[in-house]
Write a protein that holds these residues in place. Structure first.
Motif: not given
Length: 154
Positions: A28-32
């Motif tokens: 839900p909060d992927p790495w940039a």
């Protein structure tokens, strides 16, 4: 290479797009992209991808941290494309990262997992990882994390 077989190799800059695609599907909060690129440079000996006939099907980003008393491997991110799950890809990636950490004299491997991610907790438990403590509000949505470890015996 058979469609259901895979091989593990070191990650390269050319793999970032595929890794980022798997990251977006998996978290839900992927790495940039910049974070993935930095990890590739920082942890060059302990980042790997799995490939099958269709291309990149999984990855692991791992580092080795020296506390001054111990050296620990740290799984920062692991994901497998949904179509390739349940075929041993994740386990193969973890074992390859563990071997790379052992070469760097790590005595254990640690990771953080969301308390709600029961399938990941079960997966790591099957690989010999044990929960050691919980971190309150670890994730961006304030969900807690369970820290799990596997100690190497050598």
């Amino acid at each position: 290479m058979r469609e259901d077989s895979h091989r593990i190799r070191k990650m390269s800059p050319a793999d970032i797009n595929s890794v980022q695609d798997i990251e977006r599907i998996s978290f839900p909060d992927p790495w940039a992209r910049e974070t993935l690129e930095e990890a590739l440079v920082t942890f060059s000996d302990t980042v790997f991808v799995a490939e099958n006939a269709k291309g990149i099907c999984g990855y692991i980003i791992c580092g080795v941290e020296d506390t001054g008393e111990e050296r620990y491997g740290h799984i920062c991110s692991l994901a497998v494309d949904p179509e390739s799950r349940k075929h041993g890809v994740g386990a193969a990636l973890v074992r390859r990262a563990e071997n790379a950490a052992i070469i760097q004299k790590a005595t254990a491997m640690q990771l953080e997992v969301r308390v709600s991610n029961s399938s990941a907790i079960s997966f790591y438990t099957r690989l010999g990882y044990e929960p050691v403590f919980q971190i309150c509000g670890y994730y961006s949505n304030t969900e807690d994390a369970i820290v799990m470890m596997r100690w190497f015996r050598y």
